[in-house]
Design a protein around this motif. Structure first.
Motif, mmCIF file in Angstrom:
data_model
loop_
_atom_site.group_PDB
_atom_site.id
_atom_site.type_symbol
_atom_site.label_atom_id
_atom_site.label_comp_id
_atom_site.label_asym_id
_atom_site.label_seq_id
_atom_site.Cartn_x
_atom_site.Cartn_y
_atom_site.Cartn_z
ATOM 1 N N SER A 41 45.413 -34.749 -58.562
ATOM 2 C CA SER A 41 45.597 -34.515 -57.176
ATOM 3 C C SER A 41 44.653 -33.783 -56.247
ATOM 4 O O SER A 41 44.378 -34.314 -55.293
ATOM 5 C CB SER A 41 47.028 -33.797 -57.050
ATOM 6 O OG SER A 41 47.451 -33.390 -55.942
ATOM 7 N N GLN A 42 44.139 -32.858 -56.901
ATOM 8 C CA GLN A 42 43.005 -32.217 -56.264
ATOM 9 C C GLN A 42 42.013 -33.021 -55.765
ATOM 10 O O GLN A 42 41.437 -32.810 -54.972
ATOM 11 C CB GLN A 42 42.594 -30.745 -56.929
ATOM 12 C CG GLN A 42 43.718 -29.759 -56.954
ATOM 13 C CD GLN A 42 43.390 -28.631 -57.904
ATOM 14 O OE1 GLN A 42 42.625 -28.828 -58.868
ATOM 15 N NE2 GLN A 42 44.095 -27.464 -57.391
ATOM 16 N N ASP A 45 42.726 -34.986 -52.899
ATOM 17 C CA ASP A 45 42.572 -34.243 -51.832
ATOM 18 C C ASP A 45 41.203 -33.971 -51.300
ATOM 19 O O ASP A 45 41.023 -34.248 -49.981
ATOM 20 C CB ASP A 45 43.135 -32.753 -51.950
ATOM 21 C CG ASP A 45 44.645 -32.762 -52.127
ATOM 22 O OD1 ASP A 45 45.262 -33.611 -51.556
ATOM 23 O OD2 ASP A 45 45.087 -31.682 -52.573
ATOM 24 N N GLN A 46 40.230 -33.901 -52.321
ATOM 25 C CA GLN A 46 38.757 -33.916 -51.883
ATOM 26 C C GLN A 46 38.344 -35.288 -51.129
ATOM 27 O O GLN A 46 37.786 -35.176 -50.031
ATOM 28 C CB GLN A 46 37.985 -33.603 -53.103
ATOM 29 C CG GLN A 46 38.095 -32.114 -53.585
ATOM 30 C CD GLN A 46 37.303 -31.694 -54.719
ATOM 31 O OE1 GLN A 46 36.956 -32.679 -55.463
ATOM 32 N NE2 GLN A 46 37.320 -30.583 -55.250
ATOM 33 N N ASN A 49 39.698 -35.436 -47.675
ATOM 34 C CA ASN A 49 38.984 -34.391 -46.933
ATOM 35 C C ASN A 49 37.754 -35.321 -46.330
ATOM 36 O O ASN A 49 37.294 -35.195 -45.189
ATOM 37 C CB ASN A 49 38.623 -33.261 -47.553
ATOM 38 C CG ASN A 49 39.855 -32.415 -47.642
ATOM 39 O OD1 ASN A 49 40.744 -32.584 -46.633
ATOM 40 N ND2 ASN A 49 39.741 -31.475 -48.400
#
Length: 59
Positions: A41-42, A45-46, A49
């Motif tokens: 998930s992270q 997110d990156q 972004n």
């Protein structure tokens, strides 16, 4: 330059879709609250972004 940004945006969208599929698979195998699912998930997110930054610079 604009064409380069368009290709970068498309590449990011492709990577995001792959990462989402991977996260779903990991969540199915290890559970939604597993460390691996959180890491996936992270990673998404990156990528999101990065996509946002590319999109902002297109205007």
């Amino acid at each position: 330059m604009k064409e380069c940004k368009i290709r970068l945006r498309q590449a990011l969208l492709t990577e995001i879709e792959k990462a989402k599929e991977n996260m779903v698979q990991v969540a199915r195998e290890e559970g939604i609250a597993s460390e691996s699912t959180l890491q996936a998930s992270q990673s998404i997110d990156q990528l999101l972004n990065e996509l946002h930054k590319v999109t902002l610079t297109n205007h």
